[in-house]
Design an enzyme around this catalytic site. Structure first.
Site, PDB file in Angstrom:
ATOM      1  N   ASN A   7       0.876  -1.171   0.000  1.00  0.00           N
ATOM      2  CA  ASN A   7       0.000   0.000   0.000  1.00  0.00           C
ATOM      3  C   ASN A   7       0.917   1.226   0.000  1.00  0.00           C
ATOM      4  O   ASN A   7       1.585   1.516   0.998  1.00  0.00           O
ATOM      5  CB  ASN A   7      -0.914   0.001   1.234  1.00  0.00           C
ATOM      6  CG  ASN A   7      -1.828   1.225   1.268  1.00  0.00           C
ATOM      7  OD1 ASN A   7      -1.417   2.320   0.900  1.00  0.00           O
ATOM      8  ND2 ASN A   7      -3.054   1.042   1.717  1.00  0.00           N
ATOM      9  N   GLU A  34      -3.969   1.852  -2.847  1.00  0.00           N
ATOM     10  CA  GLU A  34      -4.052   3.303  -2.606  1.00  0.00           C
ATOM     11  C   GLU A  34      -3.151   4.086  -3.550  1.00  0.00           C
ATOM     12  O   GLU A  34      -2.347   4.919  -3.116  1.00  0.00           O
ATOM     13  CB  GLU A  34      -3.747   3.651  -1.141  1.00  0.00           C
ATOM     14  CG  GLU A  34      -4.932   3.373  -0.216  1.00  0.00           C
ATOM     15  CD  GLU A  34      -4.915   4.231   1.047  1.00  0.00           C
ATOM     16  OE1 GLU A  34      -5.483   5.339   0.984  1.00  0.00           O
ATOM     17  OE2 GLU A  34      -4.354   3.804   2.081  1.00  0.00           O
ATOM     18  N   ASP A 149      -4.093  -4.895   1.109  1.00  0.00           N
ATOM     19  CA  ASP A 149      -4.412  -4.257   2.385  1.00  0.00           C
ATOM     20  C   ASP A 149      -5.815  -4.704   2.770  1.00  0.00           C
ATOM     21  O   ASP A 149      -6.800  -4.210   2.225  1.00  0.00           O
ATOM     22  CB  ASP A 149      -4.325  -2.736   2.226  1.00  0.00           C
ATOM     23  CG  ASP A 149      -4.675  -2.001   3.512  1.00  0.00           C
ATOM     24  OD1 ASP A 149      -5.040  -2.663   4.511  1.00  0.00           O
ATOM     25  OD2 ASP A 149      -4.596  -0.763   3.512  1.00  0.00           O
ATOM     26  N   ASN A 151      -7.126  -4.366   5.749  1.00  0.00           N
ATOM     27  CA  ASN A 151      -7.677  -3.540   6.835  1.00  0.00           C
ATOM     28  C   ASN A 151      -8.309  -4.408   7.919  1.00  0.00           C
ATOM     29  O   ASN A 151      -9.370  -4.072   8.476  1.00  0.00           O
ATOM     30  CB  ASN A 151      -8.668  -2.505   6.292  1.00  0.00           C
ATOM     31  CG  ASN A 151      -7.987  -1.178   5.948  1.00  0.00           C
ATOM     32  OD1 ASN A 151      -7.191  -0.652   6.722  1.00  0.00           O
ATOM     33  ND2 ASN A 151      -8.282  -0.642   4.772  1.00  0.00           N
ATOM     34  N   ASP A 220      -1.779  -6.195   6.236  1.00  0.00           N
ATOM     35  CA  ASP A 220      -1.533  -6.524   4.830  1.00  0.00           C
ATOM     36  C   ASP A 220      -1.214  -8.014   4.741  1.00  0.00           C
ATOM     37  O   ASP A 220      -0.271  -8.488   5.383  1.00  0.00           O
ATOM     38  CB  ASP A 220      -0.374  -5.676   4.290  1.00  0.00           C
ATOM     39  CG  ASP A 220      -0.678  -4.189   4.372  1.00  0.00           C
ATOM     40  OD1 ASP A 220      -1.257  -3.649   3.418  1.00  0.00           O
ATOM     41  OD2 ASP A 220      -0.366  -3.576   5.432  1.00  0.00           O
ATOM     42  N   ASP A 249       2.860   4.749   4.901  1.00  0.00           N
ATOM     43  CA  ASP A 249       2.607   4.267   6.270  1.00  0.00           C
ATOM     44  C   ASP A 249       2.527   2.734   6.317  1.00  0.00           C
ATOM     45  O   ASP A 249       2.507   2.162   7.406  1.00  0.00           O
ATOM     46  CB  ASP A 249       1.375   4.944   6.897  1.00  0.00           C
ATOM     47  CG  ASP A 249       0.197   5.089   5.963  1.00  0.00           C
ATOM     48  OD1 ASP A 249       0.260   4.575   4.828  1.00  0.00           O
ATOM     49  OD2 ASP A 249      -0.799   5.720   6.371  1.00  0.00           O
ATOM     50  N   HIS A 250       2.498   2.079   5.144  1.00  0.00           N
ATOM     51  CA  HIS A 250       2.580   0.619   5.062  1.00  0.00           C
ATOM     52  C   HIS A 250       3.959   0.220   4.520  1.00  0.00           C
ATOM     53  O   HIS A 250       4.630   1.024   3.875  1.00  0.00           O
ATOM     54  CB  HIS A 250       1.533   0.064   4.088  1.00  0.00           C
ATOM     55  CG  HIS A 250       0.113   0.272   4.489  1.00  0.00           C
ATOM     56  ND1 HIS A 250      -0.711  -0.745   4.876  1.00  0.00           N
ATOM     57  CD2 HIS A 250      -0.642   1.407   4.542  1.00  0.00           C
ATOM     58  CE1 HIS A 250      -1.925  -0.283   5.140  1.00  0.00           C
ATOM     59  NE2 HIS A 250      -1.915   1.028   4.958  1.00  0.00           N
TER      60      HIS A 250
END
Length: 259
Positions: A7, A34, A149, A151, A220, A249-250
DNA sequence: ATGGTAGCTGCGCTA
């Protein structure tokens, strides 16, 4: 065949990071989430110049997924079946032609917050559609990978501070139950299967010094059909990417297949 | 209990 899910949180803002990563880590296949770009805005030529075929499924401003591959891609399919009215770009599939073909499904599962509410309802409905698509692929008895991802924090041990996530859509019992239903279909969660246990994360929030405090979560994942699991050599998290300049951030999560 | 950051976009929304 090495496949990474990443991501990248905005392909245009992350382009220098992405090009460095593709050059240095050199995945055979990269599933991106993303991208936050329409297809026409995707930096296609810069990535093609590194030897990748580029297949995107984007939208304006938010979401968006892509598959990059050094191996040939066939039968690309965009969008998750099951709701013609769903306009969010969160799913793409392609068959990677390696020493044996592998169907790779890249997904960006809805965040779902705040819960309860319409966004959480959408998350659960999207998970039900994904489960249906998994059933379709399981019936083929071919190697298929569902990566991205999710989530979903599968268990408390996949969060550094589980209490931070009480009541959050990423950790609610109903979210975890939907994820477990996918595993119960006969899919293998690759990282878990390699018996890494808890304390390993793929996301650290930009806020509140989460990275410096190692306050991360593992969201993930790679889920493999039995025929893909038979090919699994290894699964690992490329944690050091989070400490680099202007990171996502991933971080990337990798599998290596005998394919 | 609160606020903290980032990207895209166009000063709010999503995460």
């Amino acid at each position: 065949m090495r496949i990474a899910s990443f991501n990248i949180n905005g392909v245009k803002a992350r382009l220098p990071v992405l090009l460095d990563w593709l050059t240095e880590s050199a995945p055979d296949v990269a599933c991106l989430q993303e991208i936050k770009s329409v297809d026409d805005g995707f930096p296609r030529t810069e990535i093609e110049d590194l030897g990748y075929q580029v297949e995107t499924h984007g939208q304006k401003g938010f979401n968006g997924v892509a598959i990059l591959s050094k191996l040939p891609l066939e039968d690309i399919s965009r969008g998750l079946p099951g709701d013609e009215s769903d306009e969010q770009a969160r799913y793409i599939e392609a068959t990677v032609i390696g020493s044996r073909p592998v169907r790779v499904c890249g997904l960006y599962l809805p965040n779902g917050n705040p819960a309860p509410g319409p966004k959480y309802d959408y998350k659960l409905a999207w998970m039900a559609r994904l489960e249906a698509q998994m059933r379709v692929h399981l019936a083929t008895e071919e190697p298929v990978i569902f990566c991205g991802d999710y989530n979903i924090i599968p268990q408390d041990e996949d969060a550094a501070t589980p209490s931070d996530w009480t009541g959050d859509a990423l950790a609610l019992p109903e979210s975890r139950a939907a994820f477990r239903r996918m595993l119960a279909l006969g899919l293998t969660e690759a990282f878990r299967a390699r018996q890494h246990g808890g304390g390993h994360y793929s996301f650290w929030d930009y806020q509140a010094g989460a990275w410096n405090r190692n306050n991360g979560i593992r969201i993930d994942h790679h889920l493999l059909t039995p025929q893909a699991a038979d090919l699994l050599r290894d699964c690992w998290i490329e944690k050091d990417q989070r400490g680099r300049e202007k990171p996502s951030d991933h971080v990337p999560v990798w599998i290596e297949l005998d394919a």
